[in-house]
Motif scaffolding. Structure first.
Motif, PDB file in Angstrom:
ATOM      1  N   ASP A 448      -5.797  -5.327  -6.138  1.00  0.00           N
ATOM      2  CA  ASP A 448      -5.121  -4.964  -7.381  1.00  0.00           C
ATOM      3  C   ASP A 448      -6.050  -4.268  -8.363  1.00  0.00           C
ATOM      4  O   ASP A 448      -5.679  -4.052  -9.516  1.00  0.00           O
ATOM      5  N   GLY A 449      -7.254  -3.913  -7.912  1.00  0.00           N
ATOM      6  CA  GLY A 449      -8.158  -3.172  -8.781  1.00  0.00           C
ATOM      7  C   GLY A 449      -8.762  -4.005  -9.881  1.00  0.00           C
ATOM      8  O   GLY A 449      -8.996  -3.511 -10.992  1.00  0.00           O
ATOM      9  N   GLN A 450      -9.049  -5.281  -9.620  1.00  0.00           N
ATOM     10  CA  GLN A 450      -9.665  -6.172 -10.605  1.00  0.00           C
ATOM     11  C   GLN A 450     -10.978  -6.721 -10.039  1.00  0.00           C
ATOM     12  O   GLN A 450     -11.084  -7.903  -9.699  1.00  0.00           O
ATOM     13  N   PRO A 451     -11.997  -5.887  -9.909  1.00  0.00           N
ATOM     14  CA  PRO A 451     -13.223  -6.315  -9.221  1.00  0.00           C
ATOM     15  C   PRO A 451     -13.971  -7.446  -9.909  1.00  0.00           C
ATOM     16  O   PRO A 451     -14.569  -8.280  -9.237  1.00  0.00           O
ATOM     17  N   ARG A 452     -13.965  -7.495 -11.249  1.00  0.00           N
ATOM     18  CA  ARG A 452     -14.694  -8.578 -11.913  1.00  0.00           C
ATOM     19  C   ARG A 452     -14.067  -9.925 -11.573  1.00  0.00           C
ATOM     20  O   ARG A 452     -14.767 -10.894 -11.248  1.00  0.00           O
ATOM     21  N   ASP A 453     -12.748 -10.001 -11.677  1.00  0.00           N
ATOM     22  CA  ASP A 453     -12.066 -11.253 -11.351  1.00  0.00           C
ATOM     23  C   ASP A 453     -12.222 -11.579  -9.865  1.00  0.00           C
ATOM     24  O   ASP A 453     -12.410 -12.749  -9.488  1.00  0.00           O
ATOM     25  N   ALA A 454     -12.141 -10.553  -9.019  1.00  0.00           N
ATOM     26  CA  ALA A 454     -12.275 -10.775  -7.577  1.00  0.00           C
ATOM     27  C   ALA A 454     -13.646 -11.334  -7.241  1.00  0.00           C
ATOM     28  O   ALA A 454     -13.779 -12.234  -6.400  1.00  0.00           O
ATOM     29  N   LEU A 455     -14.675 -10.824  -7.915  1.00  0.00           N
ATOM     30  CA  LEU A 455     -16.027 -11.303  -7.633  1.00  0.00           C
ATOM     31  C   LEU A 455     -16.160 -12.780  -7.982  1.00  0.00           C
ATOM     32  O   LEU A 455     -16.777 -13.554  -7.241  1.00  0.00           O
ATOM     33  N   GLN A 456     -15.574 -13.194  -9.090  1.00  0.00           N
ATOM     34  CA  GLN A 456     -15.621 -14.606  -9.465  1.00  0.00           C
ATOM     35  C   GLN A 456     -14.947 -15.467  -8.395  1.00  0.00           C
ATOM     36  O   GLN A 456     -15.461 -16.534  -8.017  1.00  0.00           O
ATOM     37  N   SER A 457     -13.820 -15.018  -7.888  1.00  0.00           N
ATOM     38  CA  SER A 457     -13.105 -15.784  -6.861  1.00  0.00           C
ATOM     39  C   SER A 457     -13.900 -15.833  -5.567  1.00  0.00           C
ATOM     40  O   SER A 457     -14.007 -16.894  -4.931  1.00  0.00           O
ATOM     41  N   TYR A 458     -14.464 -14.711  -5.163  1.00  0.00           N
ATOM     42  CA  TYR A 458     -15.265 -14.692  -3.939  1.00  0.00           C
ATOM     43  C   TYR A 458     -16.538 -15.527  -4.098  1.00  0.00           C
ATOM     44  O   TYR A 458     -16.998 -16.155  -3.136  1.00  0.00           O
ATOM     45  N   ASP A 459     -17.104 -15.535  -5.298  1.00  0.00           N
ATOM     46  CA  ASP A 459     -18.287 -16.373  -5.524  1.00  0.00           C
ATOM     47  C   ASP A 459     -17.934 -17.848  -5.368  1.00  0.00           C
ATOM     48  O   ASP A 459     -18.715 -18.635  -4.814  1.00  0.00           O
ATOM     49  N   ARG A 460     -16.759 -18.240  -5.867  1.00  0.00           N
ATOM     50  CA  ARG A 460     -16.331 -19.626  -5.710  1.00  0.00           C
ATOM     51  C   ARG A 460     -16.134 -19.947  -4.228  1.00  0.00           C
ATOM     52  O   ARG A 460     -16.507 -21.031  -3.751  1.00  0.00           O
ATOM     53  N   ALA A 461     -15.551 -19.008  -3.489  1.00  0.00           N
ATOM     54  CA  ALA A 461     -15.352 -19.220  -2.054  1.00  0.00           C
ATOM     55  C   ALA A 461     -16.695 -19.306  -1.336  1.00  0.00           C
ATOM     56  O   ALA A 461     -16.897 -20.161  -0.462  1.00  0.00           O
ATOM     57  N   ALA A 462     -17.631 -18.431  -1.705  1.00  0.00           N
ATOM     58  CA  ALA A 462     -18.947 -18.424  -1.057  1.00  0.00           C
ATOM     59  C   ALA A 462     -19.721 -19.690  -1.363  1.00  0.00           C
ATOM     60  O   ALA A 462     -20.507 -20.168  -0.538  1.00  0.00           O
ATOM     61  N   SER A 644      -0.851   1.426  -4.422  1.00  0.00           N
ATOM     62  CA  SER A 644      -1.566   0.346  -5.097  1.00  0.00           C
ATOM     63  C   SER A 644      -2.959   0.786  -5.535  1.00  0.00           C
ATOM     64  O   SER A 644      -3.487   1.803  -5.074  1.00  0.00           O
ATOM     65  N   PRO A 645      -3.592   0.008  -6.420  1.00  0.00           N
ATOM     66  CA  PRO A 645      -4.958   0.335  -6.854  1.00  0.00           C
ATOM     67  C   PRO A 645      -5.953   0.448  -5.709  1.00  0.00           C
ATOM     68  O   PRO A 645      -6.893   1.247  -5.787  1.00  0.00           O
ATOM     69  N   PHE A 646      -5.776  -0.341  -4.656  1.00  0.00           N
ATOM     70  CA  PHE A 646      -6.716  -0.275  -3.534  1.00  0.00           C
ATOM     71  C   PHE A 646      -6.803   1.150  -2.992  1.00  0.00           C
ATOM     72  O   PHE A 646      -7.891   1.662  -2.732  1.00  0.00           O
ATOM     73  N   SER A 651     -11.538   6.823  -0.916  1.00  0.00           N
ATOM     74  CA  SER A 651     -12.196   8.107  -0.749  1.00  0.00           C
ATOM     75  C   SER A 651     -11.543   8.939   0.344  1.00  0.00           C
ATOM     76  O   SER A 651     -12.075   9.965   0.737  1.00  0.00           O
ATOM     77  N   GLN A 652     -10.396   8.513   0.839  1.00  0.00           N
ATOM     78  CA  GLN A 652      -9.746   9.246   1.909  1.00  0.00           C
ATOM     79  C   GLN A 652      -8.843  10.349   1.362  1.00  0.00           C
ATOM     80  O   GLN A 652      -8.299  10.228   0.265  1.00  0.00           O
ATOM     81  N   PRO A 653      -8.657  11.418   2.121  1.00  0.00           N
ATOM     82  CA  PRO A 653      -7.762  12.468   1.668  1.00  0.00           C
ATOM     83  C   PRO A 653      -6.311  11.990   1.652  1.00  0.00           C
ATOM     84  O   PRO A 653      -5.518  12.416   0.831  1.00  0.00           O
ATOM     85  N   MET A 654      -5.941  11.123   2.573  1.00  0.00           N
ATOM     86  CA  MET A 654      -4.558  10.691   2.672  1.00  0.00           C
ATOM     87  C   MET A 654      -4.362   9.360   1.982  1.00  0.00           C
ATOM     88  O   MET A 654      -5.143   8.442   2.158  1.00  0.00           O
ATOM     89  N   GLY A 655      -3.319   9.252   1.169  1.00  0.00           N
ATOM     90  CA  GLY A 655      -2.894   7.958   0.692  1.00  0.00           C
ATOM     91  C   GLY A 655      -3.319   7.491  -0.681  1.00  0.00           C
ATOM     92  O   GLY A 655      -3.086   6.342  -1.010  1.00  0.00           O
ATOM     93  N   PRO A 656      -3.947   8.327  -1.563  1.00  0.00           N
ATOM     94  CA  PRO A 656      -4.295   7.800  -2.879  1.00  0.00           C
ATOM     95  C   PRO A 656      -3.061   7.453  -3.715  1.00  0.00           C
ATOM     96  O   PRO A 656      -3.005   6.415  -4.342  1.00  0.00           O
ATOM     97  N   SER A 657      -2.048   8.363  -3.720  1.00  0.00           N
ATOM     98  CA  SER A 657      -0.861   8.096  -4.530  1.00  0.00           C
ATOM     99  C   SER A 657       0.271   9.036  -4.128  1.00  0.00           C
ATOM    100  O   SER A 657       0.187  10.242  -4.337  1.00  0.00           O
ATOM    101  N   TYR A 658       1.341   8.468  -3.588  1.00  0.00           N
ATOM    102  CA  TYR A 658       2.487   9.322  -3.261  1.00  0.00           C
ATOM    103  C   TYR A 658       3.178   9.789  -4.536  1.00  0.00           C
ATOM    104  O   TYR A 658       3.865  10.829  -4.550  1.00  0.00           O
ATOM    105  N   ARG A 659       2.991   9.034  -5.631  1.00  0.00           N
ATOM    106  CA  ARG A 659       3.622   9.440  -6.891  1.00  0.00           C
ATOM    107  C   ARG A 659       3.027  10.755  -7.408  1.00  0.00           C
ATOM    108  O   ARG A 659       3.713  11.532  -8.078  1.00  0.00           O
ATOM    109  N   LEU A 660       1.766  11.000  -7.099  1.00  0.00           N
ATOM    110  CA  LEU A 660       1.162  12.279  -7.481  1.00  0.00           C
ATOM    111  C   LEU A 660       1.868  13.423  -6.760  1.00  0.00           C
ATOM    112  O   LEU A 660       2.153  14.471  -7.359  1.00  0.00           O
ATOM    113  N   ASP A 661       2.148  13.236  -5.475  1.00  0.00           N
ATOM    114  CA  ASP A 661       2.857  14.268  -4.726  1.00  0.00           C
ATOM    115  C   ASP A 661       4.276  14.452  -5.240  1.00  0.00           C
ATOM    116  O   ASP A 661       4.794  15.585  -5.297  1.00  0.00           O
ATOM    117  N   LEU A 662       4.935  13.348  -5.615  1.00  0.00           N
ATOM    118  CA  LEU A 662       6.272  13.470  -6.202  1.00  0.00           C
ATOM    119  C   LEU A 662       6.218  14.274  -7.495  1.00  0.00           C
ATOM    120  O   LEU A 662       7.114  15.097  -7.767  1.00  0.00           O
TER     121      LEU A 662
END
Length: 771
Positions: A448-462, A644-646, A651-662
């Motif tokens: 969901d594009g929330q790296p700070r929160d994700a890092l906290q969760s992964y740190d708890r898991a680790a 989605s934010p992911f 960095s791929q050419p395909m798949g950043p946002s179909y809404r941009l193409d629309l």
């Protein structure tokens, strides 16, 4: 089994052996061997499974030195100690009386790491800096999302790694409080036929102890990393950042078992409590409860009323059902399609024999989720089989943490993330040692594009599972999103060392790619392909995209065709060639190719999205919109793909946002209001991601495209310049796609394009194309 080149790294049993450095590594431990000791080890490894005579060892290891057989005996004895092979029943080297010695541990050559070592002149962590496998997510699986292997969807995909995590986080959470690890119990039966039951017993005892809210329990992966090592408990405690160790053994005879358990202070090595349990197998449940209560009493940990209730809930009224349950736990943790099917069989028998045993339903639900992953089943089909199991478990026990955790995982896979997060947070409140729940929350936040929160969760898991390679790998990806490059590189390196496989090797592809170092990225990608050449077309697709980024379409085509031959995957290969054909021959060639491959008639999401892209380039906006509408509802479209934010930060050419193409299509059709709605939707998502800490060139490139389409040229140039500083190399595509066309008259745009083109040309001198 011969290892081939004795100078290359090999895995012998649980040890990674590097002859060129005279080191052996396992988990957090690395030992330096004397050169002669390494020669002895490699001499045995080169004839693994065969008896190597004393004379031959004297010849190969003690060349030019006059010694006798006693020296060989002493050297082998010392080597066994270094390998931790000190039990009466050897697991590495056996003495064959009057004949010699035989290496009985499995030996596997590690080609990929050695291939990189040959190419790189500086240490990995100094040369390569940070990024996730965002290019080419899994193309064919209808069920899994790109980062799913790190969550509880594959609860068994775990392995080893703590040291670098502890450097970056201080090892917080576990060591500062009452904590414990249950080491794998030793099967003492003569035939070793009870190990599966023994493993299930160990696993379930950890779960019993996890019901004590003030006791942090180290997860199974880290615990089982020390199986059979005979390591000093103080070293284990330090490696796992825990202060107590529970170890034991089991001797089973028919329907009777004798279990010996001892609790050790991991800081001092002193024994705190020990006891023998002579019980019928049918009393396994009562024995586990007795052990848990004894541990709690010894550590002076108070059992709350909720703990008492949860301990009661773990009981089955049918002893045979519970034995099947313990075996199911063993097979669940193997993490293979075959073991998952076996676990499903066992858990199905459990709930049939004891319909009121809630944990049987929960574990069956987990196993069915894993089955869906392995078989690539549509999530709707998986949910149909899993939902009733979860509902039954919660009807039997409305406060069962595991049931909420598995439901939260299911909801995330259904793209119902708000509900999923609520369930997972509830699971953690009921069981603070629920490592998979922390991991799944981190995965959701990462996607969901929330790296700070994700890092906290992964740190708890680790903290709960410090020797888990998958968590370390996901931490690497999140740290890269935050532009904490050195930490990301260290963390990914840790994951690779602990679990050498294509995915951990390929992570270094993106450590290099995210900084624009395409030459290094290609070397790592090649190493990953060598590790698993026939399994995953995605590796070849990624290779093609790397070549395309720096203007090498012929090499990109060669990579696709190589992947087609290796993986027998024609469908994905045909889609992967779309952008290759455009780069080679322009719009007319692309239209001919799409028509010849009948991509517009496909039912697959990727093919339809690329067909829409082709129509957009040719100016047929109406056809592009129609194809996008079909792609969005295609049954094999991964959750959030091209939306989605992911994917937006990818960095791929395909798949950043179909809404941009629309939006491009709407503008071409004169519907500026519809285009504005789509662009503002994408912009809001990107702004939220960047505010949350995302610092990826792909996100800046996408926002530059949005600004350019909205006529905000200065804003577009600011973001495109930022992308270039972060590693953006898609200069050719910037001038041959419609997204940035409004910038073309600007001198600063042309200057930036020329600068990136020159950099690409220089980089190409270091790249060896696949032609």
């Amino acid at each position: 089994m011969p290892t081939g080149n004795s100078d290359g790294a090999v895995q012998i049993g649980e040890w990674i052996v590097n002859p060129s450095r005279d080191t052996i590594s396992k988990g957090t431990e690395t030992q330096k061997l004397e050169p002669r000791t390494m020669r002895l080890l490699m001499s045995l490894a080169n004839s693994a499974g065969e008896v190597v005579s004393v004379d031959r060892l004297l010849n190969e290891v003690w060349t030019g030195v006059v010694v006798g057989s006693a020296s060989v005996y002493q050297a082998v004895s010392q080597l066994r100690k270094l390998l931790g092979d000190v039990d009466p029943n050897p697991t590495y080297i056996v003495n064959v009386p009057r004949k010699g010695y035989r290496l009985i541990a499995p030996v596997r050559k590690l080609e990929a790491p050695s291939a990189i070592a040959a190419d790189a002149e500086t240490p990995v962590v100094e040369t390569l800096l940070a990024a996730p496998p965002l290019i080419s997510p899994p193309r064919t699986n209808k069920f899994k999302t790109p980062a799913i292997v790190a969550g509880v969807m594959l609860v068994a995909l775990l392995a080893a790694g703590a040291l670098l995590w502890k450097k970056s986080t201080g090892g917080r959470l576990v060591g500062a409080t009452n904590s414990i690890v249950v080491l794998p119990f030793i099967d003492m039966t003569a035939e070793k036929a009870g190990q599966s039951f023994c493993d299930g017993l160990t696993e379930e005892l950890s779960n019993w102890l996890a019901q004590i809210p003030t006791l942090h329990v180290v997860a199974r992966t880290s615990a089982f990393a020390f199986r059979g090592q005979g390591e000093d408990v103080r070293k284990i405690g330090k490696a796992l950042n825990t202060n107590h160790i529970l170890e034991g053994s089991m001797r089973r005879s028919d329907d009777h078992m004798r279990v010996t358990v001892q609790l050790v202070d991991a800081r001092s090595g002193y024994h705190l409590w020990s006891e023998d349990f002579d019980r019928p197998i049918a009393d396994a449940i009562k024995m586990q409860e007795d052990i848990s209560r004894s541990v709690a009493n010894t550590l002076q940990v108070r059992l709350t009323s909720d703990s008492e209730r949860q301990l009661l809930a773990r009981r089955s009224s049918d002893p045979e059902a519970y034995q099947l349950y313990l075996l199911g736990r063993h097979y669940s943790q193997q993490g293979t399609p075959e073991s998952t099917e076996r676990a499903i069989e066992l858990y199905s028998q459990v709930v049939s024999k004891d319909p009121k045993f809630a944990f049987g339903y929960t574990q069956l639900a987990y196993a069915r989720l894993n089955q869906g992953y392995f078989k690539g089943l549509p999530i709707a089909d998986v949910a149909a089989s899993v939902e009733p199991l979860i509902a039954t478990a919660l009807r039997l026990d409305s406060r069962m943490s595991a049931a909420y955790a598995v439901r939260g995982t299911l909801r995330a896979a259904q793209d119902r993330t708000t509900e999923g997060l609520a369930d997972l947070q509830l699971a953690i409140s009921l069981n603070p040692s629920d490592m998979p729940a922390f991991t799944e929350i981190g995965r959701i936040q990462f996607l969901d594009g929330q790296p700070r929160d994700a890092l906290q969760s992964y740190d708890r898991a680790a903290a709960l599972d410090p020797l888990n390679f998958a968590i370390q790998l996901q931490r690497c990806y999140v740290l890269n999103d935050l532009a904490r490059y050195e930490e990301a590189a260290n963390t990914c390196e840790r994951a690779r060392l602990l679990k050498p496989m294509a995915s951990t090797i390929d992570a270094f592809t993106w450590l290099a790619e995210s900084r624009g170092r395409i030459d290094e990225a290609l070397r790592w990608n090649e190493a990953a392909i060598k590790a698993e050449p026939n399994d995953d077309f995605t590796l070849y697709w990624s290779r093609a995209e790397l070549f395309l980024a720096v203007g090498l379409p012929a090499a990109a085509r060669a990579a696709v065709e190589r992947g087609r031959r290796a993986t027998k995957n024609d469908d994905d290969a045909n889609v992967a060639l779309v952008r290759v054909v455009y780069r080679e021959g322009g719009g007319e060639a692309l239209q001919g190719y799409v028509k010849s491959q009948r991509l517009e008639q496909s039912q697959h999401a990727y093919a339809l999205f690329e067909a829409a892209y082709s129509r957009l380039l040719s100016g047929d906006a109406s056809a592009a919109k129609a194809l996008i509408a079909r792609a969005v509802i295609a049954p094999d479209r991964p959750t959030g793909f091209a939306e989605s934010p992911f994917y937006a930060k990818g960095s791929q050419p395909m798949g950043p946002s179909y809404r941009l193409d629309l939006a491009v299509a709407d503008l071409a059709l004169g519907d500026s209001l519809a285009a504005h709605r789509e662009l503002e939707s994408v912009l809001a998502m990107l702004n939220r991601m960047m505010a949350a800490g995302v610092e990826r060139y792909g996100a800046y490139e996408l926002r530059a495209k949005v600004y350019a389409l909205e006529g905000r040229g200065d804003d577009a140039m600011r973001d495109l310049s930022k992308a270039a500083k972060l590693g953006w190399r898609n200069s050719w595509w910037a001038t041959h796609e419609p997204y940035l066309a409004s910038l073309s008259p600007r001198s600063d745009f042309q200057a930036l394009i020329n600068e990136v083109n020159r950099s690409n040309d220089q980089l190409n001198n270091n790249i060896k194309p696949d032609i």
